[in-house]
Design a protein around this motif. Structure first.
Motif, PDB file in Angstrom:
ATOM      1  N   LEU A 164      10.501 -21.491  15.954  1.00 34.93           N
ATOM      2  CA  LEU A 164      10.041 -22.603  16.791  1.00 34.93           C
ATOM      3  C   LEU A 164       9.322 -22.098  18.036  1.00 34.93           C
ATOM      4  N   GLY A 165       9.642 -20.868  18.451  1.00 32.28           N
ATOM      5  CA  GLY A 165       8.874 -20.258  19.532  1.00 32.28           C
ATOM      6  C   GLY A 165       7.419 -20.082  19.143  1.00 32.28           C
ATOM      7  N   GLY A 166       7.152 -19.963  17.845  1.00 29.80           N
ATOM      8  CA  GLY A 166       5.779 -19.918  17.367  1.00 29.80           C
ATOM      9  C   GLY A 166       5.071 -21.232  17.601  1.00 29.80           C
ATOM     10  N   ALA A 167       5.772 -22.341  17.381  1.00 27.31           N
ATOM     11  CA  ALA A 167       5.191 -23.656  17.674  1.00 27.31           C
ATOM     12  C   ALA A 167       4.885 -23.778  19.159  1.00 27.31           C
ATOM     13  N   THR A 168       5.801 -23.297  19.999  1.00 26.84           N
ATOM     14  CA  THR A 168       5.579 -23.324  21.441  1.00 26.84           C
ATOM     15  C   THR A 168       4.359 -22.490  21.803  1.00 26.84           C
ATOM     16  N   ALA A 169       4.214 -21.327  21.164  1.00 31.22           N
ATOM     17  CA  ALA A 169       3.071 -20.458  21.431  1.00 31.22           C
ATOM     18  C   ALA A 169       1.763 -21.107  20.984  1.00 31.22           C
ATOM     19  N   ILE A 170       1.776 -21.756  19.823  1.00 29.99           N
ATOM     20  CA  ILE A 170       0.583 -22.466  19.351  1.00 29.99           C
ATOM     21  C   ILE A 170       0.214 -23.579  20.324  1.00 29.99           C
ATOM     22  N   ASP A 171       1.213 -24.360  20.711  1.00 32.94           N
ATOM     23  CA  ASP A 171       0.984 -25.486  21.620  1.00 32.94           C
ATOM     24  C   ASP A 171       0.375 -24.998  22.938  1.00 32.94           C
ATOM     25  N   PHE A 172       0.913 -23.917  23.494  1.00 38.97           N
ATOM     26  CA  PHE A 172       0.389 -23.414  24.768  1.00 38.97           C
ATOM     27  C   PHE A 172      -1.016 -22.846  24.595  1.00 38.97           C
ATOM     28  N   THR A 173      -1.267 -22.147  23.497  1.00 35.55           N
ATOM     29  CA  THR A 173      -2.591 -21.579  23.248  1.00 35.55           C
ATOM     30  C   THR A 173      -3.648 -22.671  23.151  1.00 35.55           C
ATOM     31  N   LEU A 174      -3.295 -23.778  22.521  1.00 35.65           N
ATOM     32  CA  LEU A 174      -4.233 -24.897  22.412  1.00 35.65           C
ATOM     33  C   LEU A 174      -4.456 -25.578  23.759  1.00 35.65           C
ATOM     34  N   SER A 175      -3.398 -25.613  24.571  1.00 34.96           N
ATOM     35  CA  SER A 175      -3.478 -26.282  25.871  1.00 34.96           C
ATOM     36  C   SER A 175      -4.162 -25.417  26.930  1.00 34.96           C
ATOM     37  N   GLN A 176      -3.880 -24.107  26.889  1.00 40.41           N
ATOM     38  CA  GLN A 176      -4.391 -23.184  27.915  1.00 40.41           C
ATOM     39  C   GLN A 176      -5.062 -21.974  27.248  1.00 40.41           C
ATOM     40  N   PRO A 177      -6.155 -22.189  26.546  1.00 36.40           N
ATOM     41  CA  PRO A 177      -6.779 -21.076  25.805  1.00 36.40           C
ATOM     42  C   PRO A 177      -7.266 -19.946  26.706  1.00 36.40           C
ATOM     43  N   ASP A 178      -7.562 -20.239  27.961  1.00 32.60           N
ATOM     44  CA  ASP A 178      -8.055 -19.205  28.865  1.00 32.60           C
ATOM     45  C   ASP A 178      -6.958 -18.248  29.316  1.00 32.60           C
ATOM     46  N   ARG A 179      -5.700 -18.574  29.022  1.00 26.75           N
ATOM     47  CA  ARG A 179      -4.609 -17.707  29.441  1.00 26.75           C
ATOM     48  C   ARG A 179      -4.116 -16.805  28.308  1.00 26.75           C
ATOM     49  N   VAL A 180      -4.658 -17.002  27.106  1.00 25.66           N
ATOM     50  CA  VAL A 180      -4.165 -16.273  25.931  1.00 25.66           C
ATOM     51  C   VAL A 180      -5.277 -15.413  25.342  1.00 25.66           C
ATOM     52  N   GLU A 181      -5.040 -14.108  25.356  1.00 22.89           N
ATOM     53  CA  GLU A 181      -6.000 -13.156  24.788  1.00 22.89           C
ATOM     54  C   GLU A 181      -5.859 -13.083  23.271  1.00 22.89           C
ATOM     55  N   LYS A 182      -4.620 -12.977  22.809  1.00 20.72           N
ATOM     56  CA  LYS A 182      -4.329 -12.921  21.383  1.00 20.72           C
ATOM     57  C   LYS A 182      -3.010 -13.634  21.129  1.00 20.72           C
ATOM     58  N   LEU A 183      -2.826 -14.079  19.885  1.00 18.57           N
ATOM     59  CA  LEU A 183      -1.644 -14.842  19.502  1.00 18.57           C
ATOM     60  C   LEU A 183      -0.932 -14.133  18.354  1.00 18.57           C
ATOM     61  N   ILE A 184       0.383 -13.972  18.502  1.00 17.56           N
ATOM     62  CA  ILE A 184       1.202 -13.370  17.443  1.00 17.56           C
ATOM     63  C   ILE A 184       2.260 -14.377  17.023  1.00 17.56           C
ATOM     64  N   LEU A 185       2.313 -14.678  15.737  1.00 18.75           N
ATOM     65  CA  LEU A 185       3.255 -15.652  15.193  1.00 18.75           C
ATOM     66  C   LEU A 185       4.150 -14.968  14.168  1.00 18.75           C
ATOM     67  N   ILE A 186       5.453 -15.031  14.393  1.00 21.83           N
ATOM     68  CA  ILE A 186       6.423 -14.417  13.486  1.00 21.83           C
ATOM     69  C   ILE A 186       7.218 -15.526  12.795  1.00 21.83           C
ATOM     70  N   ASP A 187       6.989 -15.703  11.487  1.00 21.42           N
ATOM     71  CA  ASP A 187       7.663 -16.767  10.712  1.00 21.42           C
ATOM     72  C   ASP A 187       7.665 -18.068  11.526  1.00 21.42           C
ATOM     73  N   ALA A 188       6.476 -18.483  11.911  1.00 15.71           N
ATOM     74  CA  ALA A 188       6.320 -19.549  12.911  1.00 15.71           C
ATOM     75  C   ALA A 188       6.395 -20.939  12.300  1.00 15.71           C
ATOM     76  N   GLN A 189       6.969 -21.857  13.064  1.00 19.34           N
ATOM     77  CA  GLN A 189       6.980 -23.270  12.706  1.00 19.34           C
ATOM     78  C   GLN A 189       5.656 -23.874  13.175  1.00 19.34           C
ATOM     79  N   GLY A 190       4.870 -24.334  12.232  1.00 20.34           N
ATOM     80  CA  GLY A 190       3.598 -24.937  12.607  1.00 20.34           C
ATOM     81  C   GLY A 190       3.271 -26.195  11.824  1.00 20.34           C
ATOM     82  N   PHE A 191       3.970 -26.386  10.702  1.00 24.35           N
ATOM     83  CA  PHE A 191       3.595 -27.471   9.799  1.00 24.35           C
ATOM     84  C   PHE A 191       4.725 -28.453   9.515  1.00 24.35           C
ATOM     85  N   ILE A 192       5.788 -28.403  10.312  1.00 15.33           N
ATOM     86  CA  ILE A 192       6.859 -29.399  10.192  1.00 15.33           C
ATOM     87  C   ILE A 192       6.864 -30.200  11.492  1.00 15.33           C
ATOM     88  N   ASP A 193       6.383 -31.419  11.433  1.00 19.00           N
ATOM     89  CA  ASP A 193       6.255 -32.230  12.649  1.00 19.00           C
ATOM     90  C   ASP A 193       7.560 -32.922  13.005  1.00 19.00           C
TER      91      ASP A 193
END
Length: 337
Positions: A164-193
């Motif tokens: 679920l930390g992956g979902a948090t990372a995705i959400d923040f990257t979409l909200s603040q793209p200028d603060r994220v150089e690269k994104l790493i997702l480990i067994d990330a929750q992204g498709f269960i709403d």
């Protein structure tokens, strides 16, 4: 906004009041504030105990509320002269803590990276206070305020999230793209709403959270997390994963997050523009490896800026079950291009 904005000044290690330092279990020692001493004292793994000793706190503001925030900072041990300094911000999964990265974070620091591991509002050993949004909006604001406090102006970080930390990372990257150089997702929750947790009304909310804290459910989740259960799904792993549940306000904060409905990102994963690394355990029993294809399809537009590694003989937590393999993959990704 942050109460402190001075990246060159490191937070002093917190010192427990002498009245709390008294041993209450055979392994008791001076852990940082907001760490439940009785629960933490039972933990045996040296890496976990080291993190509990080195836990730091910084106070940041989420809206009008000051939140004493728990984090780990590990400074580079072997900084390369030829590579720019890189800060990695690591986000644990649902109802987890900084201890989740106990086997990966120190190795990343040894590889030359500055590593920050953050207990987001409502999670881990960060203070639970009234008046805070414990849902996605509050967590997004918390990351923003924490980066204000801990990084230099205009600095971009490598953001890493597990489960679920992956979902948090995705959400923040979409909200603040200028603060994220690269994104790493480990067994990330992204498709269960999330669905708003309609059934979480009194007294079912407290009963449900009490079950979440219970040893039988934690033991089941502990076993599901690993491929090699005999080696990794130990009693000590259970204690480590459950220690933060004894923090004051854990119940209320967990209920508040569940009632928020959580993340709804399935239609937005394809909006990610940052170079992205996806690491997945082939034997994941919590989020099936089939989700890898969903990510591949959604991130096809990234071309060679998207990398994916599926690890054999590995479950839901590659950073715990295969930390050296994960380190090698992450290090190569960060240093590439």
């Amino acid at each position: 906004g942050a109460v402190r904005r001075n990246p060159s000044a490191r937070s002093c290690r917190s010192i427990l009041p002498s009245s709390i330092q008294q041993a209450r279990a055979p392994n008791a020692e001076a852990f940082a504030p907001h760490v439940p001493v009785d629960a933490a004292s039972l933990i045996e793994e040296p890496a976990a105990r080291d993190m509990l000793r080195n836990l730091q706190h910084v106070t940041v503001r989420i809206g009008e509320v000051a939140v004493r925030t728990a984090y780990i900072e590990l400074t580079p041990q072997l900084k390369s002269q030829n590579l720019p300094s890189v800060t990695i911000l690591m986000l644990p999964g649902f109802d987890s803590s900084v201890l989740e990265y106990r086997r990966l974070a120190p190795s990343l620091a040894s590889a030359g990276f500055r590593v920050l591991v953050l207990d987001l509002v409502g999670l881990g050993f960060t203070e639970r206070v009234t008046g805070v949004d414990y849902g996605p909006n509050g967590k997004r604001a918390h990351i923003d305020a924490f980066l204000d406090a801990m990084t230099s102006e205009h600095e971009r970080v490598v953001l890493c999230g597990a489960s679920l930390g992956g979902a948090t990372a995705i959400d923040f990257t979409l909200s603040q793209p200028d603060r994220v150089e690269k994104l790493i997702l480990i067994d990330a929750q992204g498709f269960i709403d999330g669905n708003g947790a309609e059934m979480l009304f009194p007294p079912l909310d407290r009963l449900g959270v009490a079950l979440l804290k219970s040893v039988p459910l934690r033991n089941m989740a502990n076993r599901m997390a690993y491929s090699n259960k005999a080696k990794f799904a130990t009693q000590d792993a259970l204690l480590i994963g459950r220690a933060h549940c004894f923090c004051p306000g854990w119940d209320e904060a967990t209920i508040a997050f569940l009632k928020s409905g959580g993340y709804r990102l399935s239609s937005r994963v394809s909006e990610i523009c940052a170079p992205t690394l996806l690491v997945w355990g082939k034997d994941d029993e919590i989020l099936s490896v089939q989700y890898v294809d969903r990510f591949r399809s959604a991130l096809e537009h990234l071309g060679d800026k998207f990398e994916c590694r599926v690890l054999p003989n590995c479950g839901h937590v590659a950073h715990l079950e295969a930390p050296m393999k994960t380190l090698s993959i992450v290090e190569a990704f960060i240093n590439s291009r």
